[in-house]
Design an enzyme around this catalytic site. Structure first.
Site, PDB file in Angstrom:
ATOM      1  N   GLU A 242       0.812  -1.221   0.000  1.00 14.06           N
ATOM      2  CA  GLU A 242       0.000   0.000   0.000  1.00 14.06           C
ATOM      3  C   GLU A 242       0.846   1.272   0.000  1.00 14.06           C
ATOM      4  O   GLU A 242       0.468   2.259  -0.606  1.00 14.06           O
ATOM      5  CB  GLU A 242      -0.878   0.053   1.254  1.00 14.06           C
ATOM      6  CG  GLU A 242      -1.944  -0.993   1.322  1.00 14.06           C
ATOM      7  CD  GLU A 242      -2.685  -0.893   2.642  1.00 14.06           C
ATOM      8  OE1 GLU A 242      -3.905  -0.715   2.582  1.00 14.06           O
ATOM      9  OE2 GLU A 242      -2.046  -0.980   3.698  1.00 14.06           O
ATOM     10  N   ASP A 243       1.963   1.232   0.717  1.00 16.70           N
ATOM     11  CA  ASP A 243       2.652   2.476   1.043  1.00 16.70           C
ATOM     12  C   ASP A 243       4.017   2.669   0.395  1.00 16.70           C
ATOM     13  O   ASP A 243       4.677   3.674   0.656  1.00 16.70           O
ATOM     14  CB  ASP A 243       2.852   2.562   2.568  1.00 16.70           C
ATOM     15  CG  ASP A 243       1.530   2.573   3.318  1.00 16.70           C
ATOM     16  OD1 ASP A 243       0.497   2.912   2.713  1.00 16.70           O
ATOM     17  OD2 ASP A 243       1.536   2.251   4.518  1.00 16.70           O
TER      18      ASP A 243
END
Length: 162
Positions: A78-79
């Site tokens: 996600e990051d």
């Protein structure tokens, strides 16, 4: 606490694991440090410290090596720019499935859905993820536990929402 101190703290908890798993955890820690370089939490600490804390909680619970590795990498999809293939190449398909399962779990936000049918479908998907590998929920619980332990860094409105 620095990432080096956090890694030293984590490695003390890993003595129960075979040496090969300990090395894999160290490689995952290095990958997490590189992937999350420059990212900070709300309190200004390096984001990677959260990942080390999650891994340490999992080690305290005597999780297996794959679970701890996935705990260190649980936010990478996600990051960061780290790809599924990079994770799978480095740690195998089991770790990749755990990381993906935690990512799916995180993305399922019941509050954002407007109908009961959508909420039920989200819960069904989450139960399916857990049915495939219960370690997903164990990693997510360790993640939530550390977030709760550090909740005071958030503004009051975000604390209430969390």
């Amino acid at each position: 606490m620095s990432p080096i101190d956090a890694l030293e703290s984590l490695t003390r908890w890993l003595a129960y694991l075979p040496e090969t798993d300990q090395k894999r955890v160290e490689l995952a820690a290095a990958m997490a440090v590189r992937a999350h370089e420059g990212q900070e939490r709300a309190d200004g600490t390096p984001y990677v410290l959260h990942l080390f804390a999650v891994a340490e909680i999992l080690a305290e619970w005597r999780a297996d090596g794959d679970t701890i590795v996935a705990g260190l990498l649980h936010d990478t999809l996600e990051d960061t720019g780290l790809s599924r293939q990079e994770i799978e190449d480095a740690f195998g398909p089991n770790v990749m499935r755990l990381v993906e399962g935690v990512t799916k779990f995180t993305q399922a936000d019941l509050g954002a859905q407007d109908t009961l049918d959508r909420k039920v479908e989200t819960i069904r998907k989450l139960l399916d993820v857990m049915r495939k590998d219960i370690r997903v929920i164990i990693i997510k619980l360790a993640d939530r536990l550390h977030n709760i332990q550090t909740i005071n860094a958030l503004p009051p409105a975000q604390r209430r929402k969390f």
